[in-house]
Design an enzyme around this catalytic site. Structure first.
Site, PDB file in Angstrom:
ATOM      1  N   ASN A  11      84.750   3.880 -24.480  1.00 49.75           N
ATOM      2  CA  ASN A  11      85.458   4.647 -25.514  1.00 49.75           C
ATOM      3  C   ASN A  11      84.411   5.100 -26.528  1.00 49.75           C
ATOM      4  OD1 ASN A  11      87.070   5.603 -27.560  1.00 49.75           O
ATOM      5  ND2 ASN A  11      87.954   3.610 -28.100  1.00 49.75           N
ATOM      6  N   TRP A  12      84.032   6.370 -26.426  1.00 46.92           N
ATOM      7  CA  TRP A  12      82.933   6.855 -27.275  1.00 46.92           C
ATOM      8  C   TRP A  12      83.371   7.135 -28.712  1.00 46.92           C
ATOM      9  CZ3 TRP A  12      80.206  11.004 -23.661  1.00 46.92           C
ATOM     10  CH2 TRP A  12      79.780  10.361 -22.483  1.00 46.92           C
ATOM     11  N   LYS A  13      84.676   7.110 -28.937  1.00 45.09           N
ATOM     12  CA  LYS A  13      85.217   7.399 -30.277  1.00 45.09           C
ATOM     13  C   LYS A  13      84.645   8.730 -30.783  1.00 45.09           C
ATOM     14  CE  LYS A  13      86.049   2.534 -30.893  1.00 45.09           C
ATOM     15  NZ  LYS A  13      86.220   1.384 -31.773  1.00 45.09           N
ATOM     16  N   HIS A 101      95.515   3.182 -29.333  1.00 46.82           N
ATOM     17  CA  HIS A 101      94.367   2.436 -29.869  1.00 46.82           C
ATOM     18  C   HIS A 101      94.671   2.044 -31.319  1.00 46.82           C
ATOM     19  CE1 HIS A 101      90.382   1.484 -31.348  1.00 46.82           C
ATOM     20  NE2 HIS A 101      90.026   1.322 -30.095  1.00 46.82           N
ATOM     21  N   GLU A 103      92.968   2.164 -33.882  1.00 48.74           N
ATOM     22  CA  GLU A 103      92.524   3.158 -34.875  1.00 48.74           C
ATOM     23  C   GLU A 103      93.542   4.291 -34.987  1.00 48.74           C
ATOM     24  OE1 GLU A 103      88.583   3.674 -33.248  1.00 48.74           O
ATOM     25  OE2 GLU A 103      88.133   1.620 -33.853  1.00 48.74           O
ATOM     26  N   GLU A 173      93.203  -5.631 -27.353  1.00 50.54           N
ATOM     27  CA  GLU A 173      92.080  -5.500 -28.287  1.00 50.54           C
ATOM     28  C   GLU A 173      92.452  -6.112 -29.634  1.00 50.54           C
ATOM     29  OE1 GLU A 173      89.288  -2.036 -27.241  1.00 50.54           O
ATOM     30  OE2 GLU A 173      90.942  -1.222 -28.383  1.00 50.54           O
ATOM     31  N   GLY A 179      84.519  -3.496 -33.285  1.00 48.90           N
ATOM     32  CA  GLY A 179      83.419  -2.974 -34.087  1.00 48.90           C
ATOM     33  C   GLY A 179      82.866  -3.965 -35.095  1.00 48.90           C
ATOM     34  N   SER A 219      84.112  -5.697 -29.298  1.00 44.91           N
ATOM     35  CA  SER A 219      82.728  -6.186 -29.310  1.00 44.91           C
ATOM     36  C   SER A 219      82.272  -6.740 -27.961  1.00 44.91           C
ATOM     37  CB  SER A 219      82.527  -7.203 -30.429  1.00 44.91           C
ATOM     38  OG  SER A 219      82.804  -6.605 -31.690  1.00 44.91           O
ATOM     39  N   GLY A 240      83.531  -0.034 -26.947  1.00 44.96           N
ATOM     40  CA  GLY A 240      83.237   0.980 -27.953  1.00 44.96           C
ATOM     41  C   GLY A 240      81.746   1.112 -28.172  1.00 44.96           C
ATOM     42  N   GLY A 241      81.225   0.417 -29.182  1.00 46.05           N
ATOM     43  CA  GLY A 241      79.818   0.553 -29.577  1.00 46.05           C
ATOM     44  C   GLY A 241      78.827   0.453 -28.430  1.00 46.05           C
TER      45      GLY A 241
HETATM   46  P1  PGA Z   1      83.924  -2.071 -29.925  1.00 48.34           P
HETATM   47  O1  PGA Z   1      85.224  -1.117 -29.783  1.00 48.34           O
HETATM   48  O2  PGA Z   1      83.467  -2.385 -28.517  1.00 48.34           O
HETATM   49  O3  PGA Z   1      82.929  -1.245 -30.694  1.00 48.34           O
HETATM   50  O4  PGA Z   1      84.362  -3.289 -30.640  1.00 48.34           O
HETATM   51  C1  PGA Z   1      86.198  -1.356 -28.809  1.00 48.34           C
HETATM   52  C2  PGA Z   1      87.325  -0.358 -28.948  1.00 48.34           C
HETATM   53  O5  PGA Z   1      87.732  -0.057 -30.076  1.00 48.34           O
HETATM   54  O6  PGA Z   1      87.853   0.160 -27.944  1.00 48.34           O
END
Ligand code: PGA
Length: 259
Positions: A11-13, A101, A103, A173, A179, A219, A240-241
């Site tokens: 997930n590149w956001k 998600h 977010e 999640e 993050g 994470s 994500g990251g």
């Molecule tokens: P993260 O994000 O790996 O940076 O914690 C995961 C996500 O929000 O899908």
């Protein structure tokens, strides 16, 4: 574990323009082998502006990654400034769409009802939803984590039929782990993914529950991927990251090779 093929999703956001996206996909193509994609599905979820570019390189170079998106609207068309319809994504050969998600829920106010409409629209367009659920730290400390995810999964899957449900991906999640560098312990992640599976069993029965793939997200890194991914109810990761850098994402996709 049933014969569920794990799925590792990047997930590149809101990161990487289309040039940077192209570079990352090319780097991944050197690191990830045929053996890797025989063992795990890999989906890439770039921002909308990169999707056509990524589609072109995946198809031209016959790269074995699934194309994904991070979001869509539930309507087919109309006066929805800034939104993208599921059929527009399907036309670009997008296979998986992240929906619900945290977010989107927390920053953009998406409700369970909107998320359910999106799940149905994504399925109707021939794509698979990656339905996200997860609790806040306060909810966890109040002992409400399991009831929260049961509620989100039940609401998100309303009116989804059993055949569609069996193909879905659900991502657990915990919001406090996204993050933050704070990963859920493998035991907690396993317990929560098992709770997601038992929610699905309650809705559709055991056969469907054994077929649904459940990802852990929050994470995930090369150093913790193996322990998380080898839990019996964890069938992959939403990353994500660590998905923004080819080496770390490839090492997560290759979790089975490390101890
Ligand atoms: P993260 O994000 O790996 O940076 O914690 C995961 C996500 O929000 O899908």
């Amino acid at each position: 574990m049933a014969d569920r093929k794990p799925i590792i999703s990047g997930n590149w956001k809101m990161h990487l323009n289309h040039f940077e996206a192209l570079k990352l996909v090319q780097e991944l193509s050197y690191l990830i082998t045929e053996d890797d994609v025989d063992a795990v599905d890999i989906s890439l979820h770039p921002p909308f502006t990169d999707i056509r570019t990524v589609q072109t390189v995946l198809e031209a170079d016959k790269l074995p990654f699934h194309l994904g998106a991070q979001h869509c609207h539930f309507e087919e068309k109309g006066a929805f400034t800034g939104e993208v319809a599921p059929s527009m994504l399907a036309k670009l050969n997008v296979g998986y769409v992240i929906v619900g998600h945290s977010e989107r829920r927390e920053v953009f106010g998406e409700s369970d009802e909107m998320i359910n409409k999106k799940v149905l629209a994504i399925l109707a367009a021939g794509m698979l939803p990656i339905l996200c659920c997860g609790e806040t730290l306060e909810e966890r400390e109040a002992g409400e984590a399991e009831s929260k995810i049961a509620r989100q999964v039940t609401a998100g899957m309303a009116s989804v039929n059993a055949e569609q449900a069996a193909d879905m991906v659900i991502a657990y999640e915990p919001i406090w782990a996204i993050g933050t560098g704070r990963t859920a312990s493998a035991e907690d992640a396993q317990a929560m993914c098992a709770a997601v599976r038992s929610t699905v069993a309650g809705l559709y029965g055991d056969e469907v529950a054994q077929s649904v793939r459940i990802q852990y997200g929050g994470s995930v890194k090369p150093v913790n991927a193996h322990e998380l991914m080898t839990q019996p109810d964890i069938d992959g990761a939403l990353v994500g990251g660590a998905a923004l850098e080819a080496d770390s994402f490839a090492r997560i996709a290759q979790f089975r090779l490390s101890e």
